[in-house]
Design an enzyme around this catalytic site. Structure first.
Site, short mmCIF file in Angstrom:
data_model
loop_
_atom_site.label_atom_id
_atom_site.label_comp_id
_atom_site.label_asym_id
_atom_site.label_seq_id
_atom_site.Cartn_x
_atom_site.Cartn_y
_atom_site.Cartn_z
N PHE A 310 49.52 31.87 47.60
CA PHE A 310 49.67 31.67 46.36
C PHE A 310 49.59 33.47 46.43
CE2 PHE A 310 48.16 28.20 44.85
CZ PHE A 310 49.56 27.64 44.20
N ASP A 311 50.92 34.30 45.93
CA ASP A 311 51.18 35.61 45.45
C ASP A 311 49.65 35.58 44.42
OD1 ASP A 311 51.09 38.64 45.36
OD2 ASP A 311 52.82 38.15 44.38
N LYS A 312 49.34 36.68 43.19
CA LYS A 312 48.84 36.56 42.62
C LYS A 312 49.49 37.24 40.57
CE LYS A 312 45.36 39.66 40.47
NZ LYS A 312 46.50 40.06 39.38
#
Length: 630
Positions: A310-312
């Site tokens: 995941f990107d945050k």
């Protein structure tokens, strides 16, 4: 003549059925064998006509189709004067085809529903200021349109005047109305449930989000997976093999009825149709629930994913950071805030908005010689001073010394999960701001659902400092967390996971992370129908709704399982039928065709179950949303 016959298949099926009923009524009630035989002969002739035409067309392109097998079998039964078998087999084959087409059309209901939602007209402002109704195809970009209560929004656009509640279910899958005011974006195909708005047309025709969704779903439903291509290839050789087997049986046994029965029983109809109907139903379900699956291959690959990265910001978090901590150093700190505001005013970085919201009524200065340092921040000239705005790495690069207190503040802020915006003027640090983004509501439960669905590793990669990323990872129970990651670092890490044999899905916002979306085995974009999100990824979660991710993964796993079930049903039925021919005395051509057509309907109905697939978690969340809005 051929086109006329093929276009009247439904009528031919009906006549064939009526003739068969007439024949059996004459035999058992009127005891008239002449009418019985004549009725069945006519039923056989008119029934075989469309099947024989399709067989001829297949042979012209060197394909031995199911129609070829049935034509030979019926012709053989007719020649040995088994009119009862020939009439019943042709009727069952035609009637089975009719039912197949009718039920298959239902599996494409998502496309049908979407197409029906497409707006047909629009109220466009004329030069006189009045609004005139025109065909939606006549609307151009930049036109001003009027949308009234109950009407469909005709194009993608921006609200210029008015406000109202819009149902965006056709785009996001979420039926709860969304408030739209001036400057809000609206999408074609959505419905204005209350209010009146004027909008500027930004995208029209096929370029609208709605148009692209329809195009994507159509392309996805028409695409073929590896399993489908294998079955197509298998059928290409399997069907002639059945023909050869029946010929061998006839040569050995001299029993032509047995040979033509094998032709009928060996038809691979359920096998050919079982996998496509599962794919079409799965993709249709996704379209209804705000999940765009871009093709059958995506379903296969996504179902095998064991690692999700995941990107945050904007993915695990809401993407709307706010100030959590502020420290000032030195007597010129207040003036440094004005310099900071001047620089951030020209920035489109997510943190810039949070900074500007904190600095009330700043005194702005002209900014020149701006240099954006990738992954670091901004260096610029403001009112004759060299201003550096960014993270700790940029301060080190610029040779700016940090006091003991500043270092302690930085350490504490990072530990608490803050992203840092440091401001130095002429080589001296004056301002420290700690900004933190909030975790999306319900994400933790959604991640637990992903684990239940078989995902082993949940990884977050972010350009933020390690402390910020660690706090988010600990709160959400992620497997790994890595901060200070540039876009190229994220891509390199995904490659590393893939070389270790992991099947990787990357979930990002579809803008900064397009290299990672493209590199991962499956790219999942969180996007409110943005062009970049739709074009870059394999899967799009409309409206950036994270709860659609477990639904999407559960759906593709259910779809693959459904394919396997259909293959087992299709192969199992053929094996049982063929075994019955050799090891029982009750099997004949009519019973075989009835079971054969029945198996096709079974796999179709089994595939159609996917249209109603829904994770229980999704249901409870939507109920909660409804409660909150009432």
């Amino acid at each position: 003549m051929q086109k006329v016959i093929l276009s009247q298949k439904k009528l031919i099926t009906l006549l064939s059925g009526l003739l068969i009923i007439t024949g059996f009524f004459s035999r058992f009630v009127l005891e008239n064998m002449a009418v019985f035989e004549i009725s069945l002969i006519i039923a056989s002739i008119i029934g075989i006509a469309p099947i024989a035409i399709q067989a001829y067309q297949a042979l012209k392109v060197k394909v031995v189709s199911i129609d070829v097998l049935v034509t030979i079998a019926v012709a053989g039964a007719f020649l040995i004067q088994n009119f009862e078998e020939s009439a019943i087999v042709t009727f069952l084959f035609l009637f089975g085809h009719f039912l197949e087409q009718r039920t298959l059309n239902q599996t494409r209901s998502a496309i049908k529903e979407l197409t029906e939602m497409a707006p047909e007209s629009a109220l466009v402002q004329t030069d006189s200021g009045e609004f005139e109704e025109v065909d939606v195809d006549e609307v151009d970009e930049g036109d001003v349109l009027l949308v009234k209560t109950g009407a469909k929004v005709p194009v993608d656009g921006t609200v210029l005047k008015g406000e109202g509640y819009i149902n965006e279910a056709s785009i996001t899958g979420e039926s709860v109305p969304v408030t739209k005011t001036e400057e809000s974006e609206v999408y074609a195909g959505t419905i204005l449930e209350n209010g009146t708005i004027q909008i500027r047309a930004d995208r029209v025709g096929e370029e609208t989000t709605f148009g692209k969704i329809i195009e994507l779903v159509e392309e996805a439903q028409d695409s073929k997976s590896e399993a489908e291509r294998f079955i197509d290839k298998f059928s290409k050789y399997y069907t002639p093999a059945v023909l050869v087997l029946s010929l061998v049986v006839w040569l050995i046994s001299q029993n032509i009825e047995l040979a033509i029965t094998i032709l009928v029983l060996g038809c691979p109809g359920a096998l050919v149709i079982g996998v496509p109907v599962s794919n079409v139903s799965g993709i249709g379900n996704g379209a209804r629930h705000g999940v765009l699956l871009k093709g059958s291959e995506v379903i296969h690959d996504f179902s095998r994913v064991d690692t999700i990265v995941f990107d945050k910001t904007g993915t695990l978090t809401v993407g709307n950071p706010s100030l959590a901590r502020k420290e000032m150093y030195g007597e010129y700190a207040e003036e440094a805030l004005n310099y900071l505001a001047s620089v951030e005013k020209e920035s489109d970085h997510p943190l810039a908005k949070a900074v500007l919201e904190e600095i009330k009524a700043p005194k702005l200065y002209p900014v020149s010689e701006t240099e954006v340092v990738k992954g670091g921040g901004i260096v610029a000239q403001v009112d004759g001073h060299r201003v550096v705005v960014g993270n700790v790495a940029l301060m080190d690069k610029e040779g700016i010394e940090l006091s003991t207190k500043a270092k302690q503040d930085i350490k504490q802020a990072e530990k608490n999960g803050n992203s840092l915006v440091l401001t130095a003027v002429d080589g001296v640090l004056y301002v420290l701001m700690g900004i933190r983004d909030q975790v999306r509501q319900g994400v933790k439960q959604d991640l637990l659902k992903l684990k239940e669905l078989g995902v082993k590793n949940l990884v977050v990669l972010s350009g933020d400092n390690q402390g910020t990323v660690d706090v988010v990872a600990e709160e959400l129970g992620l497997t790994e967390a890595h901060g200070h990651m540039l876009p190229e670092d994220k891509s390199a890490y995904i490659e590393k996971l893939q070389t270790e044999g992991q099947i990787v899905a990357f979930v990002g916002d579809g803008v900064n992370d397009s290299p990672s979306l493209a590199l991962a085995d499956i790219g999942v974009a969180m996007g409110s129908g943005t062009d970049v999100a739709i074009e870059t990824s394999d899967v799009v979660l409309m409206n950036s709704d994270f709860s659609r991710l477990p639904h999407a993964l559960g759906l593709v796993k259910a779809t693959v399982s459904n394919m396997v079930q259909n293959i087992v049903i299709a192969v199992g039925v053929v094996l049982v039928l063929l075994a019955s021919v050799f090891f029982s005395d009750w099997m004949n051509m009519s019973i075989g065709m009835l079971v054969h057509e029945g198996s096709i309907l079974v796999v179709i109905f089994n595939g159609m179950r996917l249209l109603k697939y829904r994770l229980h978690r999704t249901d409870t969340r939507e109920q909660a949303v409804r409660v909150e809005t009432t």
